[in-house]
Design an enzyme around this catalytic site. Structure first.
Site, short mmCIF file in Angstrom:
data_model
loop_
_atom_site.label_atom_id
_atom_site.label_comp_id
_atom_site.label_asym_id
_atom_site.label_seq_id
_atom_site.Cartn_x
_atom_site.Cartn_y
_atom_site.Cartn_z
N ARG A 36 36.05 77.06 -55.10
CA ARG A 36 37.29 76.25 -54.77
C ARG A 36 36.95 74.81 -54.67
NH1 ARG A 36 41.12 77.14 -49.73
NH2 ARG A 36 39.27 76.15 -48.55
N ASP B 45 29.42 80.71 -46.40
CA ASP B 45 28.39 80.06 -45.70
C ASP B 45 28.02 81.13 -44.47
OD1 ASP B 45 28.08 77.88 -47.13
OD2 ASP B 45 29.70 76.72 -45.71
N ASP C 226 34.12 79.16 -42.96
CA ASP C 226 33.81 79.76 -44.57
C ASP C 226 33.18 80.87 -44.60
OD1 ASP C 226 32.31 79.50 -46.86
OD2 ASP C 226 33.15 77.51 -46.89
N THR D 23 40.89 69.58 -54.88
CA THR D 23 42.36 70.00 -55.29
C THR D 23 42.53 71.40 -54.90
OG1 THR D 23 41.22 71.41 -57.19
CG2 THR D 23 41.72 68.78 -57.60
#
Ligand code: PRP
Ligand code: URA
Length: 210
Positions: free
Chosen positions: A105, A204, A201, A109
């Site tokens: 991602r 991660d 995340d 944006t």
């Protein structure tokens, strides 16, 4: 008509998701839980696999018993975090093929950028289960489903651990033929496109990269 959203309604999934959400859960435990929850959601996502019957001889008697019809199945993780779910799916459907889609991602944006794609040759004939722990804005899953349709796939499901209402709405609009299987639906996205309360995340936390 939009695709259905199947939210897991099971105490084991709820319990394991809570441990995943905990910021103090170790990388090892996080990885194991992602795999376990993946296995449990696969149970629900494969509920409609067609059955046939075959003769079997038990130690007691001959009988006719159900067996999977041998429909071809492929699991497609969205790299990287989707990799964490593959093992759980394969434990339930060991003969499945695995296709990979690499997307990240763009942090500005929030739109997905493709960097890798490798599919089994006969992927168009297979039932496809796209897997990713997080459905946030829905951009990554939307793109991944679009790629699978370009390959000619006509039977596609999406499996995630956590979904935001925004992501669900996007998939239901762009791909009304795709059902979503998820562990839970959270409240919303924050200004960075993270699911709230979420689990942070996922990539991660699975790979220990932060
Ligand atoms: C995460 C996650 C999804 C995506 C969800 O991946 O695993 O693929 O974000 O967000 P979206 O619904 O707004 O598209 P990320 O891009 O962080 O890449 P990673 O798996 O390599 O960590
Ligand atoms: N990707 C993640 O890994 N977590 C989120 O909350 C949103 C997108």
């Amino acid at each position: 008509m939009s695709g259905k959203v199947h939210v897991m309604d099971h105490p084991l999934v709820a319990h394991k998701l809570t441990i995943l959400r905990d910021k103090d859960t170790s990388v090892k435990d996080f990885r194991e839980l992602v795999s376990e929850i993946g296995m449990l959601i696969t149970y629900e996502a494969t509920r409609d696999l067609p059955l046939t019957t075959r003769e079997v001889e038990t130690p007691i008697a001959k009988t006719t018993a159900p067996t999977l019809k041998g429909k071809k199945f492929a699991v497609v993780p969205i790299l990287r975090a989707g990799l964490g779910l593959v093992d759980g799916v394969l434990r339930m459907v060991p003969s499945a093929r695995v296709g990979h889609i690499g997307l990240y991602r763009d942090e500005e944006t929030l739109e997905p950028v493709k960097y890798f794609c490798k599919m089994p040759k006969d992927v168009a004939e297979r039932e496809i289960l796209i897997v990713d722990p997080m459905l946030a804005t829905g951009g990554s899953a939307d793109a991944a489903i679009g790629f699978m349709k370009e390959y000619g796939c006509t039977s596609i499901k999406l499996m995630v651990l956590l979904a935001a209402p925004e992501g669900i709405a996007r998939i239901q609009k762009s791909h009304p033929d795709v059902d979503i299987y998820c562990g839970a639906v959270d409240q919303r996205l924050n200004e960075h496109g993270y699911i709230v309360p979420g689990l942070g995340d996922a990539g991660d936390r699975i790979f220990g990269t932060k």
